[in-house]
Design an enzyme around this catalytic site. Structure first.
Site, PDB file in Angstrom:
ATOM      1  N   SER A  21       0.826  -1.216   0.000  1.00  0.00           N
ATOM      2  CA  SER A  21       0.000   0.000   0.000  1.00  0.00           C
ATOM      3  C   SER A  21       0.860   1.266   0.000  1.00  0.00           C
ATOM      4  O   SER A  21       0.470   2.275  -0.594  1.00  0.00           O
ATOM      5  CB  SER A  21      -0.978  -0.004   1.176  1.00  0.00           C
ATOM      6  OG  SER A  21      -0.297   0.156   2.394  1.00  0.00           O
TER       7      SER A  21
ATOM      8  N   HIS B 205       9.311   3.056   8.969  1.00  0.00           N
ATOM      9  CA  HIS B 205       9.140   2.089  10.059  1.00  0.00           C
ATOM     10  C   HIS B 205       7.871   2.450  10.830  1.00  0.00           C
ATOM     11  O   HIS B 205       7.663   3.616  11.162  1.00  0.00           O
ATOM     12  CB  HIS B 205      10.378   2.144  10.968  1.00  0.00           C
ATOM     13  CG  HIS B 205      10.337   1.110  12.038  1.00  0.00           C
ATOM     14  ND1 HIS B 205      10.627  -0.221  11.794  1.00  0.00           N
ATOM     15  CD2 HIS B 205       9.991   1.180  13.351  1.00  0.00           C
ATOM     16  CE1 HIS B 205      10.488  -0.907  12.906  1.00  0.00           C
ATOM     17  NE2 HIS B 205      10.103  -0.081  13.868  1.00  0.00           N
TER      18      HIS B 205
HETATM   19  C1  GAR Z   1       4.116  -0.740   6.782  1.00  0.00           C
HETATM   20  O1  GAR Z   1       3.436  -0.479   7.975  1.00  0.00           O
HETATM   21  C2  GAR Z   1       5.608  -0.461   6.974  1.00  0.00           C
HETATM   22  O2  GAR Z   1       5.878   0.602   7.832  1.00  0.00           O
HETATM   23  C3  GAR Z   1       6.047  -1.758   7.590  1.00  0.00           C
HETATM   24  O3  GAR Z   1       5.347  -2.757   6.894  1.00  0.00           O
HETATM   25  C4  GAR Z   1       4.098  -2.230   6.442  1.00  0.00           C
HETATM   26  C5  GAR Z   1       4.003  -2.475   4.954  1.00  0.00           C
HETATM   27  O4  GAR Z   1       2.733  -2.153   4.457  1.00  0.00           O
HETATM   28  N1  GAR Z   1       7.482  -1.909   7.476  1.00  0.00           N
HETATM   29  C6  GAR Z   1       8.224  -2.506   8.382  1.00  0.00           C
HETATM   30  O5  GAR Z   1       7.781  -3.028   9.390  1.00  0.00           O
HETATM   31  C7  GAR Z   1       9.725  -2.520   8.066  1.00  0.00           C
HETATM   32  N2  GAR Z   1      10.478  -2.814   9.222  1.00  0.00           N
HETATM   33  P1  GAR Z   1       2.500  -2.038   2.893  1.00  0.00           P
HETATM   34  O6  GAR Z   1       3.101  -3.274   2.234  1.00  0.00           O
HETATM   35  O7  GAR Z   1       0.983  -2.019   2.771  1.00  0.00           O
HETATM   36  O8  GAR Z   1       3.147  -0.773   2.410  1.00  0.00           O
END
Ligand code: GAR
Length: 194
Positions: free
Chosen positions: A13, A110
Site C-alpha cells: 500500500s 518504520h
Molecule cells: C508498513 O506499515 C511499513 O511501515 C512496515 O510494513 C508495512 C508495509 O505495508 N514496514 C516494516 O515493518 C519494516 N520494518 P505495505 O506493504 O501495505 O506498504
C-alpha cells in the site's frame, strides 16, 4: 525527470501511495522506474505490472552465494541509477555492499518509534503488538536512512501518533498505515526536490 526504485515485500500500500503521488505531482518530477520484491506473491508486483513499472524479483535461492546475490542486485540498481531507493514494507536486510554504495540514498519507513521499537523482529504487526503490550502513550511513523543494520540509520522524520485508550494492535496498525501514506510521499518529495 528523477527516478526512484521502490523495494516492497507485502501488500504494497505504501508503494501504491508513492506511485499515486508521483502521478499527481506531489512528488514532483519523479517516476518509479523499478519495483524490487523478494516475494513473488507481493501485491506490489501485481500493481507494478498493471502500471507498466518494471519489476525485479529477488530470490536468494537462485544465487549460489551471497556475493552473487549482491552482485545481481547491484547490477540491477546500476542499470537504473536511481536518485533515491525507497524501502516500502521491505522485510529483508539490505546487504552492506549496497548500503555502502548508496550511502544516504536509501530510506525506509518504520511503523513505530526508533530505536525503542526497532531492530530484528520488529516489523509490521509485531511493532504494534509490542507498543500496546508496553502501554506507552504514543507511537510514531519513523522515516530513516538505511545502513547495514536493521532500523539503525539516521532518522529523517518522526511523526508522532497518540494511542487511544481502546486501541488494539489492529486498530493502531490501520491508523499508522494511513499516516505512512500521507507522510512518506512528503518526505520523499522533500529529499528529491529541496
Ligand atoms: C508498513 O506499515 C511499513 O511501515 C512496515 O510494513 C508495512 C508495509 O505495508 N514496514 C516494516 O515493518 C519494516 N520494518 P505495505 O506493504 O501495505 O506498504
Amino acid at each position: 525527470m528523477k527516478t526512484i526504485v521502490v523495494f516492497a515485500s507485502g501488500g504494497g500500500s505504501n508503494f501504491q501511495s508513492i506511485y499515486r503521488n508521483t502521478l499527481s505531482g506531489n512528488i514532483e518530477d519523479t517516476a518509479i522506474s523499478l519495483l524490487i520484491s523478494n516475494n513473488p506473491k507481493s501485491g506490489s508486483i501485481l500493481f507494478a505490472k498493471e502500471k507498466n513499472i518494471d519489476t525485479f524479483i529477488l530470490n536468494a535461492n537462485r544465487y549460489p552465494n551471497n556475493d552473487e546475490y549482491n552482485k545481481a542486485l547491484i547490477e540491477k540498481l546500476n542499470e537504473v541509477n536511481p536518485e533515491l531507493i525507497v524501502l516500502a514494507g521491505y522485510m529483508k536486510l539490505i546487504p552492506s555492499d549496497i548500503t555502502s554504495i548508496y550511502e544516504k540514498k536509501i530510506i525506509n519507513i518504520h511503523p513505530g518509534k526508533l530505536p525503542d521499537f526497532g531492530g530484528k523482529g520488529f516489523y509490521g504487526m509485531n511493532v504494534h503488538r509490542a507498543v500496546i503490550d508496553r502501554g506507552v502513550k504514543n507511537t510514531a511513523v519513523t522515516i530513516h536512512y538505511v545502513n547495514e543494520e536493521y532500523d539503525k540509520g539516521m532518522i529523517i522524520h518522526e511523526e508522532k501518533i497518540t494511542i487511544k485508550k481502546d486501541d488494539t494492535a489492529e486498530s493502531l496498525a490501520k491508523r499508522v498505515l494511513s499516516v505512512e501514506h500521507e507522510i512518506y510521499p512528503k518526505v520523499i518529495n522533500k529529499l528529491l526536490n529541496n
